[in-house]
Design a protein around this motif. Structure first.
Motif, PDB file in Angstrom:
ATOM      1  N   UNK A  92      72.481  69.125  63.513  1.00 25.94           N
ATOM      2  CA  UNK A  92      73.253  67.891  63.386  1.00 25.94           C
ATOM      3  C   UNK A  92      74.459  68.033  62.468  1.00 25.94           C
ATOM      4  N   UNK A  93      74.387  68.934  61.484  1.00 28.64           N
ATOM      5  CA  UNK A  93      75.509  69.165  60.570  1.00 28.64           C
ATOM      6  C   UNK A  93      75.391  70.584  60.030  1.00 28.64           C
ATOM      7  N   UNK A  94      76.496  71.292  59.971  1.00 30.94           N
ATOM      8  CA  UNK A  94      76.465  72.676  59.496  1.00 30.94           C
ATOM      9  C   UNK A  94      76.494  72.703  57.974  1.00 30.94           C
ATOM     10  N   UNK A  95      75.478  73.304  57.337  1.00 31.06           N
ATOM     11  CA  UNK A  95      75.416  73.291  55.872  1.00 31.06           C
ATOM     12  C   UNK A  95      76.353  74.289  55.206  1.00 31.06           C
ATOM     13  N   UNK A  96      76.865  75.259  55.972  1.00 28.06           N
ATOM     14  CA  UNK A  96      77.707  76.301  55.398  1.00 28.06           C
ATOM     15  C   UNK A  96      77.025  77.652  55.483  1.00 28.06           C
ATOM     16  N   UNK A  97      77.809  78.696  55.697  1.00 22.98           N
ATOM     17  CA  UNK A  97      77.263  80.040  55.880  1.00 22.98           C
ATOM     18  C   UNK A  97      76.413  80.482  54.691  1.00 22.98           C
ATOM     19  N   UNK A  98      76.926  80.280  53.485  1.00 20.42           N
ATOM     20  CA  UNK A  98      76.207  80.751  52.297  1.00 20.42           C
ATOM     21  C   UNK A  98      74.850  80.073  52.167  1.00 20.42           C
ATOM     22  N   UNK A  99      74.811  78.800  52.458  1.00 21.06           N
ATOM     23  CA  UNK A  99      73.537  78.069  52.313  1.00 21.06           C
ATOM     24  C   UNK A  99      72.526  78.519  53.360  1.00 21.06           C
ATOM     25  N   UNK A 100      72.984  78.805  54.588  1.00 17.32           N
ATOM     26  CA  UNK A 100      72.060  79.282  55.621  1.00 17.32           C
ATOM     27  C   UNK A 100      71.375  80.554  55.161  1.00 17.32           C
ATOM     28  N   UNK A 101      72.151  81.489  54.621  1.00 16.46           N
ATOM     29  CA  UNK A 101      71.543  82.740  54.171  1.00 16.46           C
ATOM     30  C   UNK A 101      70.677  82.517  52.937  1.00 16.46           C
ATOM     31  N   UNK A 102      71.144  81.690  51.992  1.00 13.83           N
ATOM     32  CA  UNK A 102      70.379  81.454  50.773  1.00 13.83           C
ATOM     33  C   UNK A 102      69.028  80.831  51.080  1.00 13.83           C
ATOM     34  N   UNK A 103      69.016  79.858  52.027  1.00 13.99           N
ATOM     35  CA  UNK A 103      67.750  79.197  52.347  1.00 13.99           C
ATOM     36  C   UNK A 103      66.790  80.133  53.075  1.00 13.99           C
ATOM     37  N   UNK A 104      67.324  81.061  53.883  1.00 10.76           N
ATOM     38  CA  UNK A 104      66.452  82.056  54.493  1.00 10.76           C
ATOM     39  C   UNK A 104      65.923  83.015  53.443  1.00 10.76           C
ATOM     40  N   UNK A 105      66.806  83.486  52.582  1.00 12.05           N
ATOM     41  CA  UNK A 105      66.423  84.474  51.562  1.00 12.05           C
ATOM     42  C   UNK A 105      65.374  83.939  50.602  1.00 12.05           C
ATOM     43  N   UNK A 106      65.443  82.641  50.301  1.00 10.62           N
ATOM     44  CA  UNK A 106      64.519  82.050  49.331  1.00 10.62           C
ATOM     45  C   UNK A 106      63.473  81.153  49.995  1.00 10.62           C
ATOM     46  N   UNK A 107      63.394  81.193  51.313  1.00 10.44           N
ATOM     47  CA  UNK A 107      62.439  80.375  52.029  1.00 10.44           C
ATOM     48  C   UNK A 107      61.042  80.962  52.024  1.00 10.44           C
ATOM     49  N   UNK A 108      60.110  80.308  52.724  1.00  7.06           N
ATOM     50  CA  UNK A 108      58.729  80.809  52.778  1.00  7.06           C
ATOM     51  C   UNK A 108      58.677  82.220  53.347  1.00  7.06           C
TER      52      UNK A 108
END
Length: 306
Positions: free
Chosen positions: A29-45
Motif C-alpha cells: 500500500x505504501x513503499x517504506x523506502x529501500x533502507x527500511x526494507x533491508x533493515x526490517x529483513x536484517x533485524x526481523x524474525x
C-alpha cells in the motif's frame, strides 16, 4: 522446455537485488523506502531471514519470496515476480519442487491474486481471501478524548494474547492458533516485527485487565499507519467498543501527522468490512489468497503462522 527457476538465499551480497525486486514487483500500500526494507529483513524474525529468497531464471533475478521451512510445513509468502508470460506457473512448480526436496509434508501459501491460479492448478486448496483497505486521515479532526482506555505496552502482551485468542477462535481468521501463538504475535507487533509500533495510536479498554477490546497500530511507511489488529471478546461484541477504539486510533494518527491508515481484512468477514466502510475505509488492494496442500501423510491439523 525452460530451465527450472532457482532459489538463492538473500545475503549481504545480493541484498540490493532483493530490495530492488521487492520495490519493483511486490504490491504494497505504501513503499517504506529501500533502507527500511533491508533493515526490517536484517533485524526481523529468524524464520523470515532464513526463508528470504531471490528467484533466478538462469542468471537473471526475476522475483523474490519468503519460504521458511518450519516443522512439517513449507510456508510461501510475499511472492512477487516479473510480469513475464508463464512465470507464475514456473514459480509454482519450483516452489512445490522445493517443498519435495526439503521433505515438507505440507505447503501453506499466502499470495496475491495474480499468482493464486497457478498454485490452485497444482492442488493448493483455498482457505480464505483478504484485501487491503485505506482511510485518508487528512480530513479527520486530530483531537479526541479517549475514555476508559490506555496505551498497551510490552507488559500487556500476555493479556493481549489471551484477548486475541478469545476474539478469533472459531472465526474466519482462526487458523488453529493457540494462546501461545497469539501471545507471540502480540509480542511481535509491540516489538516492531511488522513495522515500528505506534503506542500513542494503540488502545485497550477497559483500563484494567481483562481487556474487552484492543486496537494495535504500527507504522508502515512515512506518513502511513497500519491498523494491524482489532480484537473484541465475543461476549463484548456489538457494543461499539471496536468502533470507539478505531476512532481513537485514527484521530491519534492524524494528530501525529499521519495522512493515511491501512488495514487488511478477510473478505468473508462482512461485519468487519461494514464497520471499516462506515469509518471511511475503502478497498484499495488486490485479493490475497490463503491456501494449503498436503504433500505427505497428514500428521497435524494445526496451521503454522510466520
Amino acid at each position: 522446455m525452460p530451465a527450472t527457476l532457482r532459489f538463492e538465499p538473500v545475503t549481504w551480497w545480493n541484498r540490493r537485488d532483493f530490495v530492488r525486486l521487492t520495490r519493483e514487483t511486490l504490491w504494497s500500500p505504501a513503499w517504506p523506502g529501500d533502507e527500511r526494507v533491508w533493515r526490517e529483513l536484517e533485524h526481523g524474525p529468524e524464520t523470515v531471514r532464513r526463508g528470504a529468497r531471490l528467484i533466478y531464471d538462469g542468471r537473471t533475478p526475476v522475483g523474490r519470496v519468503i519460504v521458511p521451512h518450519i516443522g512439517d510445513w513449507l510456508i510461501v509468502r510475499d511472492l512477487s515476480l516479473r510480469d513475464t508470460s508463464g512465470l507464475p506457473e514456473r514459480a509454482a512448480d519450483a516452489l512445490l519442487d522445493l517443498a519435495a526436496r526439503q521433505s515438507a509434508a505440507y505447503v501453506r501459501a499466502s499470495v496475491q491474486g495474480p499468482y493464486w491460479p497457478a498454485l490452485a492448478a497444482r492442488g493448493l486448496r483455498e482457505q480464505k481471501r483478504r484485501t487491503t483497505m485505506r482511510r485518508d486521515l487528512r480530513t479527520l479532526p486530530p483531537t479526541f478524548t479517549a475514555a476508559n482506555t490506555r496505551h498497551p505496552d510490552a507488559a500487556d502482551c500476555d493479556l493481549l494474547g489471551q484477548l486475541l485468542f478469545a476474539a478469533y477462535a472459531g472465526t474466519a481468521d482462526d487458523d488453529g492458533e493457540d494462546v501461545d501463538v497469539w501471545t507471540s504475535h502480540a509480542y511481535d507487533i509491540i516489538g516492531g516485527q511488522f513495522g515500528p509500533y505506534v503506542p500513542a495510536a494503540s488502545f485497550v479498554t477497559p483500563v484494567d485487565a481483562p481487556y474487552h477490546c484492543a486496537a494495535l497500530v504500527v507504522d508502515c511507511a512515512p506518513g502511513c499507519g497500519v491498523l494491524g489488529q482489532v480484537a473484541t471478546r465475543p461476549e463484548q461484541a456489538n457494543r461499539g467498543q471496536a468502533r470507539r477504539l478505531i476512532g481513537y486510533a485514527l484521530a491519534a494518527l492524524a494528530g501525529a501527522g499521519y495522512h493515511t491508515c491501512f488495514l487488511e481484512v478477510t473478505l468473508s468477514n462482512a461485519n468487519a468490512i461494514h464497520l471499516y466502510r462506515s469509518l471511511g475505509f475503502e478497498i484499495v488492494g488486490p485479493e490475497i489468497f490463503f491456501g494449503y496442500k498436503w504433500l505427505q501423510k497428514q500428521k497435524d491439523h494445526s496451521i503454522v503462522e510466520v
